[in-house]
Design an enzyme around this catalytic site. Structure first.
Site, short mmCIF file in Angstrom:
data_model
loop_
_atom_site.label_atom_id
_atom_site.label_comp_id
_atom_site.label_asym_id
_atom_site.label_seq_id
_atom_site.Cartn_x
_atom_site.Cartn_y
_atom_site.Cartn_z
N GLY A 11 28.20 5.41 -4.70
CA GLY A 11 28.36 4.56 -3.52
C GLY A 11 29.81 4.23 -3.27
N ARG A 36 27.70 9.98 -0.01
CA ARG A 36 27.20 10.98 0.93
C ARG A 36 28.21 11.35 2.00
NH1 ARG A 36 21.50 8.17 2.43
NH2 ARG A 36 22.88 6.36 2.34
N ARG A 37 29.11 10.45 2.36
CA ARG A 37 30.00 10.66 3.49
C ARG A 37 31.27 11.38 3.05
NH1 ARG A 37 29.45 4.58 5.88
NH2 ARG A 37 29.64 4.12 3.66
N TYR A 143 13.81 -5.86 -1.95
CA TYR A 143 15.17 -5.78 -2.48
C TYR A 143 15.29 -6.55 -3.80
CZ TYR A 143 20.23 -6.15 -2.87
OH TYR A 143 21.52 -6.09 -3.34
#
Length: 245
Positions: A11, A36-37, A143
């Site tokens: 992350g 991911r980016r 969560y």
């Protein structure tokens, strides 16, 4: 160069993850940043000298050789999603599955992948980013449930790894200024309202500094659990609400 010198951070392209990559590289460590980016990863790598891997943490099995070959002695399990932070209403089965896959299963898979190498080297440090939602009763069955799992995993893993030289730290932040509420899935109106706290929130760098504090501690010191809140935030209380007609 510090003894624990090679770190993997998941992350890594925003918030706590990005700040942690910057803090670890500034401290002289080699870092493999995972997110991911890819465009953001490349920019971060150019700015810090970190290596990077553009991948979803749910799909890291195919990269296992790369991860173990990096020979990390620090693992920062930071990637996560805030699905369900606004409540269970309206959550789809796919969103529920994604929440547990990213917040619970993926960290466990990484730990299982990397601890054999740490054991062989007789040193290592696993840092799991939890939440005060995993320690206290809040409006977040989904969560909070995932972060409660991280709390118990961290507690039991510390017991399981006793005698291996591997330390386990759980960082449980309160409100942190980030993209958390914008990226979460749930009731959009409630998420928008929850995203505005009106207080001076923690900055990602505050959490990154706490991570450095834990990993820089002498080898015989394990900072087990750090609960970090903004000065203006407190957790606790009792809820009593009559059933509405």
């Amino acid at each position: 160069m510090t003894e624990l010198s090679r770190a993997i951070v998941t992350g890594a392209t925003s918030g706590i993850g990005e700040a942690t990559v910057r803090a670890l590289t500034s401290s002289g460590r080699q870092v493999l940043a995972i997110a991911r980016r890819e465009e953001r990863l490349r920019a971060l790598a150019n700015a810090t000298g970190a290596e990077f891997l553009a991948a979803d943490v749910r799909d890291l099995d195919e990269h296992a050789a790369h991860l173990t070959g990096f020979e990390p002695d620090i693992l920062i399990n930071n990637a996560g999603v805030g699905h369900g932070i606004s409540g269970l209403d309206g959550m789809t089965s796919d969103q529920l599955q994604e929440a547990f896959d990213i917040n619970v299963v993926a960290p466990l898979n990484l730990i299982a992948c990397l601890t054999p190498g740490m054991k062989a080297r007789r040193r290592g440090h696993i840092v799991n980013i939890g939440s005060i939602a995993g320690l206290h009763t809040l409006l977040s069955a989904v969560y909070g449930g995932t972060k409660s799992a991280i709390h118990r995993i961290s507690q039991n893993l510390r017991f399981e790894l006793s005698g291996t030289g591997i330390r386990v730290t759980e960082i449980a932040p309160g409100r942190v200024a980030s993209e958390f509420y914008q990226a979460a899935e749930g009731d959009r109106e409630r998420l928008a309202a929850m995203g505005v706290s009106g207080i001076r929130e923690l900055q990602p760098e505050d959490i990154a500094n706490a991570i450095l504090f834990a990993v820089d501690a002498p080898a015989h010191v394990n900072v087990a659990t750090l609960e970090i809140l903004p000065t203006e935030q407190a957790v606790g209380g009792i809820k009593a609400e009559a059933v509405k007609d």
